[in-house]
Write a protein that holds these residues in place. Structure first.
Motif, PDB file in Angstrom:
ATOM      1  N   GLN A  39     -17.422  36.571  24.753  1.00 48.30           N
ATOM      2  CA  GLN A  39     -17.825  35.171  24.779  1.00 48.30           C
ATOM      3  C   GLN A  39     -18.826  34.905  23.670  1.00 48.30           C
ATOM      4  N   SER A  40     -18.515  33.885  22.878  1.00 45.49           N
ATOM      5  CA  SER A  40     -19.411  33.434  21.825  1.00 45.49           C
ATOM      6  C   SER A  40     -20.126  32.184  22.313  1.00 45.49           C
ATOM      7  N   PRO A  41     -21.268  31.849  21.720  1.00 45.89           N
ATOM      8  CA  PRO A  41     -22.007  30.654  22.145  1.00 45.89           C
ATOM      9  C   PRO A  41     -21.132  29.405  22.082  1.00 45.89           C
ATOM     10  N   GLY A  42     -21.120  28.651  23.165  1.00 47.84           N
ATOM     11  CA  GLY A  42     -20.365  27.416  23.216  1.00 47.84           C
ATOM     12  C   GLY A  42     -18.871  27.590  23.437  1.00 47.84           C
ATOM     13  N   GLN A  43     -18.434  28.831  23.585  1.00 47.49           N
ATOM     14  CA  GLN A  43     -17.014  29.109  23.777  1.00 47.49           C
ATOM     15  C   GLN A  43     -16.744  29.632  25.179  1.00 47.49           C
ATOM     16  N   GLU A  44     -15.497  29.497  25.621  1.00 46.64           N
ATOM     17  CA  GLU A  44     -15.110  30.070  26.898  1.00 46.64           C
ATOM     18  C   GLU A  44     -14.972  31.587  26.776  1.00 46.64           C
ATOM     19  N   ARG A  45     -15.074  32.236  27.920  1.00 47.05           N
ATOM     20  CA  ARG A  45     -14.882  33.680  27.919  1.00 47.05           C
ATOM     21  C   ARG A  45     -13.431  33.988  27.580  1.00 47.05           C
ATOM     22  N   GLU A  46     -13.235  34.909  26.640  1.00 44.34           N
ATOM     23  CA  GLU A  46     -11.915  35.181  26.071  1.00 44.34           C
ATOM     24  C   GLU A  46     -11.473  36.600  26.404  1.00 44.34           C
ATOM     25  N   PHE A  47     -10.218  36.715  26.807  1.00 43.88           N
ATOM     26  CA  PHE A  47      -9.645  38.036  27.071  1.00 43.88           C
ATOM     27  C   PHE A  47      -9.527  38.842  25.785  1.00 43.88           C
ATOM     28  N   VAL A  48      -9.869  40.115  25.856  1.00 49.64           N
ATOM     29  CA  VAL A  48      -9.751  41.013  24.710  1.00 49.64           C
ATOM     30  C   VAL A  48      -8.721  42.110  24.979  1.00 49.64           C
ATOM     31  N   ALA A  49      -8.911  42.845  26.065  1.00 46.88           N
ATOM     32  CA  ALA A  49      -8.036  43.988  26.354  1.00 46.88           C
ATOM     33  C   ALA A  49      -8.144  44.337  27.828  1.00 46.88           C
ATOM     34  N   ALA A  50      -7.149  45.064  28.322  1.00 47.42           N
ATOM     35  CA  ALA A  50      -7.180  45.508  29.714  1.00 47.42           C
ATOM     36  C   ALA A  50      -6.362  46.781  29.847  1.00 47.42           C
ATOM     37  N   ILE A  51      -6.658  47.523  30.903  1.00 55.62           N
ATOM     38  CA  ILE A  51      -5.944  48.765  31.179  1.00 55.62           C
ATOM     39  C   ILE A  51      -5.714  48.850  32.678  1.00 55.62           C
ATOM     40  N   THR A  52      -4.507  49.240  33.063  1.00 58.16           N
ATOM     41  CA  THR A  52      -4.184  49.342  34.481  1.00 58.16           C
ATOM     42  C   THR A  52      -4.925  50.510  35.118  1.00 58.16           C
ATOM     43  N   LEU A  53      -4.965  50.534  36.449  1.00 59.30           N
ATOM     44  CA  LEU A  53      -5.742  51.572  37.121  1.00 59.30           C
ATOM     45  C   LEU A  53      -5.181  52.956  36.860  1.00 59.30           C
ATOM     46  N   SER A  54      -3.902  53.056  36.565  1.00 57.83           N
ATOM     47  CA  SER A  54      -3.319  54.354  36.227  1.00 57.83           C
ATOM     48  C   SER A  54      -3.535  54.710  34.766  1.00 57.83           C
ATOM     49  N   GLY A  55      -3.890  53.715  33.957  1.00 56.63           N
ATOM     50  CA  GLY A  55      -3.995  53.925  32.524  1.00 56.63           C
ATOM     51  C   GLY A  55      -2.661  53.882  31.809  1.00 56.63           C
ATOM     52  N   GLY A  56      -1.590  53.627  32.576  1.00 52.70           N
ATOM     53  CA  GLY A  56      -0.263  53.662  32.003  1.00 52.70           C
ATOM     54  C   GLY A  56       0.094  52.464  31.151  1.00 52.70           C
ATOM     55  N   ASN A  84     -12.154  48.830  15.743  1.00 44.76           N
ATOM     56  CA  ASN A  84     -12.082  49.211  14.337  1.00 44.76           C
ATOM     57  C   ASN A  84     -11.840  47.979  13.469  1.00 44.76           C
ATOM     58  N   SER A  85     -12.115  48.128  12.195  1.00 39.62           N
ATOM     59  CA  SER A  85     -11.893  47.044  11.228  1.00 39.62           C
ATOM     60  C   SER A  85     -12.492  45.742  11.740  1.00 39.62           C
ATOM     61  N   LEU A  86     -13.720  45.814  12.158  1.00 37.93           N
ATOM     62  CA  LEU A  86     -14.369  44.649  12.756  1.00 37.93           C
ATOM     63  C   LEU A  86     -14.510  43.520  11.757  1.00 37.93           C
ATOM     64  N   LYS A  87     -14.408  42.306  12.277  1.00 37.79           N
ATOM     65  CA  LYS A  87     -14.511  41.093  11.467  1.00 37.79           C
ATOM     66  C   LYS A  87     -15.637  40.218  12.023  1.00 37.79           C
ATOM     67  N   PRO A  88     -16.169  39.339  11.194  1.00 32.77           N
ATOM     68  CA  PRO A  88     -17.219  38.430  11.706  1.00 32.77           C
ATOM     69  C   PRO A  88     -16.762  37.624  12.921  1.00 32.77           C
ATOM     70  N   VAL A  89     -15.478  37.300  13.011  1.00 30.61           N
ATOM     71  CA  VAL A  89     -14.980  36.521  14.155  1.00 30.61           C
ATOM     72  C   VAL A  89     -15.002  37.327  15.445  1.00 30.61           C
ATOM     73  N   ASP A  90     -15.226  38.631  15.354  1.00 29.48           N
ATOM     74  CA  ASP A  90     -15.340  39.464  16.558  1.00 29.48           C
ATOM     75  C   ASP A  90     -16.736  39.392  17.168  1.00 29.48           C
ATOM     76  N   THR A  91     -17.654  38.715  16.499  1.00 30.72           N
ATOM     77  CA  THR A  91     -19.013  38.585  17.006  1.00 30.72           C
ATOM     78  C   THR A  91     -19.021  37.849  18.335  1.00 30.72           C
ATOM     79  N   ALA A  92     -19.614  38.470  19.341  1.00 29.95           N
ATOM     80  CA  ALA A  92     -19.646  37.896  20.695  1.00 29.95           C
ATOM     81  C   ALA A  92     -20.414  38.838  21.607  1.00 29.95           C
ATOM     82  N   VAL A  93     -20.657  38.369  22.814  1.00 26.19           N
ATOM     83  CA  VAL A  93     -21.097  39.248  23.893  1.00 26.19           C
ATOM     84  C   VAL A  93     -19.834  39.778  24.565  1.00 26.19           C
ATOM     85  N   TYR A  94     -19.758  41.072  24.711  1.00 19.15           N
ATOM     86  CA  TYR A  94     -18.584  41.715  25.295  1.00 19.15           C
ATOM     87  C   TYR A  94     -18.896  42.149  26.723  1.00 19.15           C
ATOM     88  N   TYR A  95     -17.970  41.820  27.620  1.00 16.82           N
ATOM     89  CA  TYR A  95     -18.126  42.115  29.032  1.00 16.82           C
ATOM     90  C   TYR A  95     -16.969  42.984  29.518  1.00 16.82           C
TER      91      TYR A  95
END
Length: 128
Positions: A39-56, A84-95
């Protein structure tokens, strides 16, 4: 009740890498599907990645596909987000977030409302 704590954020330059960690206490993470959001200031919380409980299965938003990798180590009760290959647009608080749902499709995992447990967040700042 599971408690989540993120770590590993910081200030980096464009093109650099970071690895975020999400450590759990209270319950084992092996019972949870796990997600990463940002989530960046003034923006909604945005999905980045997820992993299932099995990791599959692992899911990513398009903008990080091929650059970020989510993994889990249930023995360490920790979930990771390798960035990796981080960009300025990746700036945010990560949860990180945990869901006990046995149904954990990409669409389901991408919705913040489907997670009952959240960490406090870690700041990632990418300078150009």
């Amino acid at each position: 009740q599971v408690q989540l704590v993120e770590s590993g954020g910081g200030l980096v330059q464009a093109g650099d890498s970071l690895r975020l960690s999400c450590s759990a206490s209270g319950r084992t993470l092996s019972s949870y599907g796990m997600g990463w959001f940002r989530q960046s200031p003034g923006q909604e919380r945005e999905f980045v990645a997820a992993i299932t409980l099995s990791g599959g299965s692992k899911y990513y938003t398009n903008s990080v596909e091929g650059r970020f990798a989510v993994s889990r180590d249930d023995a360490e009760n920790t979930v990771y987000l390798e960035m990796n290959s981080l960009k300025p647009v990746d700036t945010a608080v990560y949860y990180c977030a945990a869901s006990q749902s046995l149904y954990f499709s990409h669409n389901y995992a991408s919705r913040p409302g489907n997670y009952a447990h959240w960490g406090q967040g870690t700041q990632v700042t990418v300078s150009s």
